[in-house]
Design an enzyme around this catalytic site. Structure first.
Site, mmCIF file in Angstrom:
data_model
loop_
_atom_site.group_PDB
_atom_site.id
_atom_site.type_symbol
_atom_site.label_atom_id
_atom_site.label_comp_id
_atom_site.label_asym_id
_atom_site.label_seq_id
_atom_site.Cartn_x
_atom_site.Cartn_y
_atom_site.Cartn_z
ATOM 1 C CB CYS A 75 -0.922 -0.018 1.230
ATOM 2 S SG CYS A 75 -1.918 1.454 1.406
ATOM 3 N N GLY A 104 6.735 -8.686 6.083
ATOM 4 C CA GLY A 104 8.193 -8.555 6.050
ATOM 5 C C GLY A 104 8.659 -7.265 6.711
ATOM 6 C CG ASP A 105 12.485 -5.309 5.845
ATOM 7 O OD1 ASP A 105 11.785 -5.606 4.857
ATOM 8 O OD2 ASP A 105 13.569 -4.720 5.760
ATOM 9 C CB SER A 107 4.633 -5.253 6.374
ATOM 10 O OG SER A 107 4.623 -5.545 5.010
ATOM 11 C CG ASP A 152 12.241 -12.695 0.438
ATOM 12 O OD1 ASP A 152 11.976 -13.556 -0.420
ATOM 13 O OD2 ASP A 152 11.888 -11.508 0.339
ATOM 14 N NE ARG A 187 18.302 -30.045 -22.998
ATOM 15 C CZ ARG A 187 17.089 -30.180 -23.504
ATOM 16 N NH1 ARG A 187 16.061 -30.414 -22.717
ATOM 17 N NH2 ARG A 187 16.890 -30.057 -24.798
ATOM 18 C CG MET A 194 11.151 -15.338 -5.901
ATOM 19 S SD MET A 194 9.460 -15.117 -5.306
ATOM 20 C CE MET A 194 8.676 -14.445 -6.762
ATOM 21 N NE ARG A 279 16.313 -26.364 -23.517
ATOM 22 C CZ ARG A 279 17.210 -26.612 -24.464
ATOM 23 N NH1 ARG A 279 18.445 -26.101 -24.359
ATOM 24 N NH2 ARG A 279 16.917 -27.365 -25.509
ATOM 25 C CD GLN A 287 11.204 -19.387 -5.937
ATOM 26 O OE1 GLN A 287 12.225 -19.359 -5.274
ATOM 27 N NE2 GLN A 287 11.010 -18.549 -6.949
HETATM 28 O O1 F6P Z 1 9.494 -10.771 -0.541
HETATM 29 C C1 F6P Z 1 8.942 -11.894 -1.125
HETATM 30 C C2 F6P Z 1 9.162 -11.904 -2.613
HETATM 31 O O2 F6P Z 1 8.579 -13.076 -3.147
HETATM 32 C C3 F6P Z 1 10.615 -11.793 -3.062
HETATM 33 O O3 F6P Z 1 11.309 -12.986 -2.952
HETATM 34 C C4 F6P Z 1 10.438 -11.282 -4.478
HETATM 35 O O4 F6P Z 1 11.558 -10.531 -4.890
HETATM 36 C C5 F6P Z 1 9.225 -10.397 -4.397
HETATM 37 O O5 F6P Z 1 8.523 -10.795 -3.217
HETATM 38 C C6 F6P Z 1 8.309 -10.465 -5.577
HETATM 39 O O6 F6P Z 1 7.338 -9.492 -5.415
HETATM 40 P P1 F6P Z 1 5.954 -9.461 -6.208
HETATM 41 O O7 F6P Z 1 5.111 -10.575 -5.691
HETATM 42 O O8 F6P Z 1 5.395 -8.119 -5.898
HETATM 43 O O9 F6P Z 1 6.282 -9.666 -7.655
#
Ligand code: F6P
Length: 367
Positions: A75, A104-105, A107, A152, A187, A194, A279, A287
């Protein structure tokens, strides 16, 4: 009665619903009144139907669901003081002066800023006639408890954040799946995971999948030299009989000069120099999806109960708290210190003090 507002904010993470369920039910058990705030801080700014008192049965089925069933948002309005003033008014009008924020931090910082400004907002709202003297009196102090929901695992003060285990599990399952097709074709696969500026997911995934090479922001390879080293390492392992190659790269990985290292660039190097059939797989939001592992259900549940206890214990002089897990014990610590420590890791990386960042990072992951 003390009313507790509950919101989830920022990127969703598996286990957030377990936390919401736990806070709702445990607070009812402790004689409090829980209120769900839908769509994070944006719900706080909008008010109205976004704030709903929760009954025991309202969170039934939450435990095993991924994502956040009460919605989340990044927000922008709440980043401005005016947005926070409106948020304060929403809370006061609903008689809510305790807030549990799961995020997260960024927020959690938002919650702490709201608390620091609270007396100022009360005075302004009183002066403009938007709240009554009685409302001001009854909501004089705002109590905050933060819970760290993020895949994260990037927050200091806790060994693991809610969601990190599920995301890591998902990554491992995905990489395992890639390995069978990689082996069939001999391969090389470059897998991007992330984690924003944190390498925990990538490092843990590399350990758990037996990757040949890894790139993380906290330990960047020397600019101009890493390409040779990468090729040498992969070639050595093929010379020893391995039929495939696996490189894991954190999305925030850079070299020592802070130039991004992207999966496509790695692929180019492996294809051109080693002639490997290569690849790229960018795992992306898969994730963050799916149902939480038992660890995240457990963490959300026990930490949710502790968040309610932290609110009950808090006095007007208690700083905002953050609930964590250290050495397998649930902890309650000052939120501001946790944020500062988290930020100083990022600062060290930005100023190329990688050793310092790594030391701080490891002190925040394990004691
Ligand atoms: O903070 C969690 C996270 O999934 C990160 O790993 C990633 O960089 C980001 O959020 C992706 O953000 P969004 O969902 O806004 O694309």
């Amino acid at each position: 009665t003390k009313r507790i507002g509950i919101l989830t904010s920022g990127g969703d993470a598996q286990g957030m619903n377990a936390a919401v369920r736990s806070i709702v039910r445990y607070s009812i058990q402790r004689g409090l009144e829980p209120f769900l705030i839908y769509d994070g801080y944006s719900g706080l700014v909008q008010g109205g139907s976004k704030i709903v008192q929760a009954k025991w049965s309202d969170v039934s089925g939450f435990l095993t669901h991924g994502g956040t069933l009460i919605g989340t948002a990044r927000c922008l309005e709440f980043r401005e003081k005016e947005g926070r003033r409106i948020g304060a008014k929403t809370l006061i009008k609903n008689g809510i002066s305790s807030l549990v924020v799961i995020g997260g931090d960024g927020s959690l910082t938002g919650a702490d800023v709201l608390r620091a400004e609270w007396p100022e907002h009360i005075d302004a709202l009183l002066e403009s006639g938007e709240i009554t003297a009685q409302e001001a009196r009854e909501n004089r102090h705002l109590m905050i408890a933060g819970m760290v929901g993020s895949i994260d695992n990037d927050l200091a003060s806790t060994d693991v954040t809610i969601g990190a285990n599920s995301a890591l599990t998902r990554i491992c399952e995905s990489v395992d799946a890639l390995q069978t097709t990689a082996a069939s074709h001999h391969r090389a696969f470059v897998v991007e995971v992330m984690g924003r500026h944190c390498g925990w997911l990538a490092l843990s995934a590399a350990i758990c999948t037996g990757a040949d090479y890894l790139f993380i922001p906290e330990d960047p390879p020397k600019s101009g030299e890493w390409e040779d080293k990468l090729c040498e390492a992969l070639k050595n392992s093929r010379d020893r009989g391995k039929k495939t190659s696996l490189v894991i790269v954190a999305e925030g990985a850079t070299d020592s000069e802070l130039n991004s290292i992207k999966a496509d660039r790695i692929k180019e190097i492996l294809s051109e120099r080693l002639k490997y059939d290569t690849r790229v797989t960018i795992l992306g939001h898969v994730q963050r999806g799916g149902s939480p592992t038992f660890i995240d259900r457990y963490l959300g549940t026990v930490q949710g109960a502790e968040a309610v206890e932290a609110i009950i214990r808090a006095t007007p002089h208690t700083p905002s708290q953050v609930i964590g897990l250290l050495e397998n014990r649930i902890t309650t610590q000052p939120l501001q210190q946790a944020i500062e420590l988290t930020r100083s890791v990022a600062e060290r990386i930005n100023t190329k003090d990688f050793k310092g960042a790594l030391n701080l990072r490891s002190s925040s992951f394990a004691s």
